[in-house]
Design an enzyme around this catalytic site. Sequence first.
Site, PDB file in Angstrom:
ATOM      1  N   HIS A 138       0.960  -1.407   0.051  1.00 33.31           N
ATOM      2  CA  HIS A 138      -0.146   0.048  -0.180  1.00 33.31           C
ATOM      3  C   HIS A 138       0.883   1.223   0.088  1.00 33.31           C
ATOM      4  O   HIS A 138       2.138   0.942   0.339  1.00 33.31           O
ATOM      5  CB  HIS A 138      -0.771  -0.032   1.270  1.00 33.31           C
ATOM      6  CG  HIS A 138      -0.133   0.198   2.457  1.00 33.31           C
ATOM      7  ND1 HIS A 138       0.370  -0.958   3.181  1.00 33.31           N
ATOM      8  CD2 HIS A 138       0.233   1.154   3.512  1.00 33.31           C
ATOM      9  CE1 HIS A 138       1.167  -0.398   4.213  1.00 33.31           C
ATOM     10  NE2 HIS A 138       0.924   0.721   4.238  1.00 33.31           N
ATOM     11  N   ASP A 140       0.876   5.143   1.967  1.00 30.82           N
ATOM     12  CA  ASP A 140       0.047   5.678   3.056  1.00 30.82           C
ATOM     13  C   ASP A 140      -0.786   6.904   2.566  1.00 30.82           C
ATOM     14  O   ASP A 140      -0.055   7.681   1.499  1.00 30.82           O
ATOM     15  CB  ASP A 140       0.901   6.046   4.161  1.00 30.82           C
ATOM     16  CG  ASP A 140       1.634   4.960   4.824  1.00 30.82           C
ATOM     17  OD1 ASP A 140       1.252   3.961   4.856  1.00 30.82           O
ATOM     18  OD2 ASP A 140       2.600   5.157   5.561  1.00 30.82           O
ATOM     19  N   HIS A 195       4.867   0.147   0.081  1.00 31.65           N
ATOM     20  CA  HIS A 195       5.393  -0.781   0.883  1.00 31.65           C
ATOM     21  C   HIS A 195       4.537  -1.721   1.235  1.00 31.65           C
ATOM     22  O   HIS A 195       3.494  -1.671   1.255  1.00 31.65           O
ATOM     23  CB  HIS A 195       6.178   0.074   1.848  1.00 31.65           C
ATOM     24  CG  HIS A 195       5.138   1.132   2.748  1.00 31.65           C
ATOM     25  ND1 HIS A 195       4.544   2.201   2.317  1.00 31.65           N
ATOM     26  CD2 HIS A 195       4.511   0.845   4.002  1.00 31.65           C
ATOM     27  CE1 HIS A 195       3.845   2.735   3.111  1.00 31.65           C
ATOM     28  NE2 HIS A 195       3.962   1.903   4.026  1.00 31.65           N
ATOM     29  N   ARG A 205       7.464  -9.087  15.255  1.00 34.34           N
ATOM     30  CA  ARG A 205       8.084  -7.735  14.882  1.00 34.34           C
ATOM     31  C   ARG A 205       6.979  -6.881  15.360  1.00 34.34           C
ATOM     32  O   ARG A 205       5.837  -6.834  15.139  1.00 34.34           O
ATOM     33  CB  ARG A 205       8.374  -7.811  13.369  1.00 34.34           C
ATOM     34  CG  ARG A 205       8.753  -6.352  12.920  1.00 34.34           C
ATOM     35  CD  ARG A 205       9.205  -6.575  11.239  1.00 34.34           C
ATOM     36  NE  ARG A 205       9.679  -5.311  11.075  1.00 34.34           N
ATOM     37  CZ  ARG A 205       8.563  -4.268  10.455  1.00 34.34           C
ATOM     38  NH1 ARG A 205       7.092  -4.910  10.285  1.00 34.34           N
ATOM     39  NH2 ARG A 205       9.017  -3.140  10.147  1.00 34.34           N
TER      40      ARG A 205
END
Length: 275
Positions: A138, A140, A195, A205
Amino acid sequence: MAVLVSPPSSLSSCGMKASPLWVLQLNTLINFGPITTQDFGIYILSLSHTYTHKFIKTCIYTVLISCSGVMDEYQKEMKQLSVRLLRLILSSLGLAREDLTKWVGPAGEFTQGATTALQLNSYPACPDPNRTMGLAAHTDTSMFTILYQSNTSGLQIFRDGFGWVSVPPLAGALIVNVGDLLQILSNARFPAVLHRAVVNRTNQRLSIAYFYGPSTETRIMPLSKLIGPGDPPLYRSLTWKEYIGIKAKHLYRALSLVRLQQLAPMNGSLDMNDQ
Ligand SMILES: O=C(O)CCC(=O)C(=O)O
Ligand SMILES: [Fe+2]
């Protein structure tokens, strides 16, 4: 300010539940103190519970927690950093000091009514990472996003000619992702970065994303300084609120839907937005 603990779409093929560990981590991050009414903030914590890769159940928890403590400190620091970044970015695009006011606030403080959000992402370890995705590809919506990642890699950006490239964590470093809004304002000179986040085989994570945007009524369009006879505006004028609505509805197609001219593909994000 909303704090979102986003559901990694990840756990899918692992047949695992979202780890309650994250909530513990959050506790330690936030430093729960005595809750006083004046310090109240509503934080929405959403955790994704996935039982099989075919069945995803998302539980939304709404909790009230004290705004005092580490989270507040973090947000304050991010605000200050956002203003500094904005000044640098907009100045680099040729905006004069007085023109910065709309974006940075009259006294160089944070823009009145700025739309910001802090999103806490948790990606549990997955023994078979190739069968799942932490966060799908996607861009941002924000002007930019300041991202902190724990010391487990997982963030990847798309680069033309290379494909997906890992952005490994660097101790003490924050990542700044250009968002859709900066692509519009800069008339595509700063393209939004496409990203995604992949999961790790052995380690959980965590990442913390701080999204910056102006107030919802702000009119957004390519900066007039960047428009000239050889540089026509590539995006139409609309309010930030309108764009957020278009993005929510059309996702990857949002940028292309507000585009006036056909752009030659420049990077992955534009390709993506053409889909
Ligand atoms: O976890 C990451 O590294 C990426 C997070 C992200 O892209 C987001 O929250 O929008
Ligand atoms: Fe993102």
